[in-house]
Design an enzyme around this catalytic site. Structure first.
Site, short mmCIF file in Angstrom:
data_model
loop_
_atom_site.label_atom_id
_atom_site.label_comp_id
_atom_site.label_asym_id
_atom_site.label_seq_id
_atom_site.Cartn_x
_atom_site.Cartn_y
_atom_site.Cartn_z
N CYS A 1 -0.57 -1.56 15.60
CA CYS A 1 -0.45 -1.38 14.16
C CYS A 1 -1.15 -2.50 13.39
CB CYS A 1 1.04 -1.36 13.80
SG CYS A 1 1.34 -1.32 12.03
N CYS B 1 5.09 -6.81 7.93
CA CYS B 1 6.13 -6.31 8.84
C CYS B 1 6.32 -7.31 9.97
CB CYS B 1 5.74 -4.95 9.41
SG CYS B 1 7.07 -4.20 10.38
N SER C 1 10.29 6.17 15.71
CA SER C 1 8.95 5.86 16.18
C SER C 1 9.05 5.50 17.66
CB SER C 1 8.41 4.69 15.34
OG SER C 1 7.07 4.45 15.63
N GLU D 1 0.83 -1.20 0.00
CA GLU D 1 0.00 0.00 0.00
C GLU D 1 0.87 1.25 0.00
OE1 GLU D 1 -3.03 -0.18 2.98
OE2 GLU D 1 -4.07 -1.63 1.72
#
Ligand code: SF4
Length: 430
Positions: free
Chosen positions: A201, A194, A300, A123
Site C-alpha cells: 500500500c 496510516c 481486508s 485524499e
C-alpha cells in the site's frame, strides 16, 4: 516486512457509556469549528451564545443540507448574528477540495485540505458508476452479472501517470448532466497517513500523521456532494471508508462521522461500507453498534493463511485470521447482508491457484454469508510487488466461482491518477 506493530494497536476497546457520550467523544471539533457537531450540539452551542436552540437547527440545515461552507453565507441567520459569531471565532471549517486529478475512466481523485493549523491534506476519490465491488449495493453486487465480472482491463502504458490537475470547480459548474452516471461511489479517508503498514500500500509509506475528526471525515463527503450537486434521496451514492487510514484505529471519530452522515445528511448506513485490516477490538465494538448506524463490514483479508498474511500485513501477527473471524461472527447481519472479504491479488504471492482453493475453504468455513471482492494489485512507486497476470486473475476468479463463492472483481478505477485501492499517497507529481 518485520515491523512489530504492538505499539500501534493500543486502542480504547471500552464501549462508550451512552449514546450522547459517544457523540461528544467522537464529534466535538476543535476551537469554534462547527462542522462535526450534530443538531443537538449546535443547539447547545447557540444557547451558550445566548441564542434560542432553534438557531442550532438552522445551522445544521445550512451545514448538512444546504452545504454552505462559510458562516457569512448562512443567510437564514441574521447578518448581525453572523457577524458576531465570526468575530467570536466561529467557523464552518469544512475541508476544501484544493486539487482535482481526473482519470481517463471518469474517476476523480481530490486532494482535500483540512482547516487545521498544519493544513494537512487527505485524499478522497469519486468513482462514477462505482467500481463493481462496493458491497453497499446489494441490488447489483449479488447478481450473476457480478459473478461474471468483466475481464480485468489492460493497463495501457500510454495511460499511466497521465492526470490533469484542475482547480476545484466554481459554484456555477456544480451540475450533473442527467444520465452522466447512474450511481457513484465515494472513497473516504479516516486518518492522515496510516500506521498499519500493509506492504502493498502506498498510503503506508506516509506513516501515521494524525486522526481525522468526525467533521473532517463527514466533511469530505459533503465537499464531494457539493462539487457534484448530489441530491440525497435522488442520487444513488455509496460510501466506502477505504481511503487513507484504518477507520477502526480512529473508531470514535469514524463512528461519529457515520452518525452525522445518517442523522444530519440523511444517508443510509446500508449504502456505506467500512473496511478494516482486522483490528479485532474495533470489530468487536462495531458489532455492538445499533443497526441504524452500522455500515456494512469489509475485511481486508488479502491472503488465504496466516503465513502469507503475516508477511504482507504485519497487523496479522497481532490479530491472526482466526481472531478476526471470531470477532466478525459477533456482528448481527441484516437480512441479505454479507460480510465482504477483500483480497488483493499480488503477482506470485497471493494469486496462485492453490491460494484460490485455500481461500475458498477458509471463507466457506466461516459459516457466514460472505462474498469475496478481488482487487488486482495497483502498482505504485517504491513498492516491491508485481501486478498479477491477466490469466492468473481470471483463473483465480473462476476457481472461487467454481467453488460456489460469490465473487466480484473490482475494476481498477483511476489507476492512471493514483486513485485506485492502496494508491492514496497525496501524489501530486506526474
Ligand atoms: S491498506 Fe489500508 S490499512 Fe493497510 S496500510 Fe494501506 S491504508 Fe493502512
Amino acid at each position: 516486512m518485520n515491523k512489530d506493530l504492538s505499539h500501534l494497536v493500543r486502542i480504547d476497546t471500552s464501549a462508550p457509556e451512552s449514546e450522547s457520550q459517544a457523540s461528544v467523544q467522537g464529534q466535538e471539533p476543535s476551537g469554534s469549528a462547527l462542522l462535526g457537531l450534530d443538531s443537538e450540539a449546535l443547539a447547545a452551542r447557540m444557547m451558550r451564545a445566548g441564542e434560542p436552540a432553534w438557531r442550532g437547527r438552522q445551522l445544521a440545515e445550512a451545514l448538512y443540507h444546504q452545504r454552505i461552507a462559510e458562516l457569512s453565507e448562512i443567510t437564514t441567520l441574521p447578518k448581525s448574528l453572523r457577524q458576531r459569531l465570526i468575530a467570536e471565532g466561529w467557523l464552518v471549517a469544512r475541508p476544501a477540495i484544493t486539487q482535482v486529478f481526473q482519470s481517463i475512466d471518469g474517476t476523480e481523485r481530490y486532494l482535500i485540505q483540512c482547516q487545521d493549523p498544519e493544513a494537512e491534506t487527505v485524499e478522497t476519490v469519486w468513482m462514477p458508476e462505482g467500481d463493481d465491488g462496493e458491497s453497499s449495493d446489494d441490488s447489483e453486487a449479488d447478481t450473476p452479472e457480478i459473478l461474471r465480472a468483466p475481464s480485468f482491463p489492460q493497463l495501457l502504458p500510454e495511460n499511466v501517470g497521465k492526470h490533469k490537475p484542475q482547480p476545484a470547480l466554481l459554484h456555477e459548474e456544480k451540475t450533473r448532466p442527467e444520465g452522466r452516471w447512474r450511481r457513484a461511489t465515494i472513497c473516504v479517508s479516516s486518518q492522515v497517513g496510516c500506521a498499519v503498514n500493509c506492504q502493498f500500500c502506498l498510503t503506508a509509506m506516509l506513516g501515521f500523521r494524525r486522526n481525522l475528526s468526525a467533521g473532517e471525515i463527514a466533511g469530505q463527503v459533503i465537499a464531494v456532494f457539493d462539487r457534484h450537486g448530489i441530491e440525497v434521496g435522488r442520487d444513488r451514492v455509496n460510501l466506502v471508508f477505504m481511503g487513507m487510514g484504518e477507520p477502526f484505529l480512529n473508531y470514535d471519530n469514524f463512528m461519529a462521522a457515520v452518525r452525522l452522515l445518517v442523522r444530519e445528511v440523511g444517508l443510509s448506513p446500508q449504502r456505506m461500507t467500512v473496511s478494516t485490516s482486522g483490528i479485532v477490538p474495533g470489530i468487536e465494538r462495531f458489532a455492538r453498534e445499533p443497526a441504524e448506524f452500522r455500515p456494512k463490514l469489509a475485511i481486508s483479508l488479502n491472503a488465504p493463511n496466516d503465513a502469507i498474511r503475516g508477511q504482507i500485513m504485519p497487523i496479522n501477527r497481532k490479530w491472526p485470521i482466526k481472531s478476526v473471524l471470531d470477532a466478525v461472527r459477533q456482528v448481527q447481519l441484516r437480512p441479505r447482508e454479507r460480510i465482504t472479504f477483500e483480497y488483493v491479488l499480488l503477482g506470485g504471492i497471493t494469486d496462485r491457484p492453490e491460494d484460490a482453493l485455500e481461500l475458498a475453504r477458509l471463507v466457506r468455513r466461516t459459516g457466514l454469508p460472505i462474498k469475496v471482492n478481488l482487487i488486482a494489485w495497483n502498482p505504485g512507486p517504491g513498492i516491491p510487488c508485481t501486478m498479477p497476470q491477466l490469466e492468473a486473475v481470471e483463473a483465480f476468479r473462476s476457481a472461487l466461482v467454481g467453488a460456489g463463492i460469490p465473487t466480484s472483481l473490482r475494476q481498477p478505477r483511476g489507476r492512471d491518477i493514483y486513485a485506485a485501492c492502496g494508491q492514496l499517497k497525496r501524489t501530486v507529481e506526474g
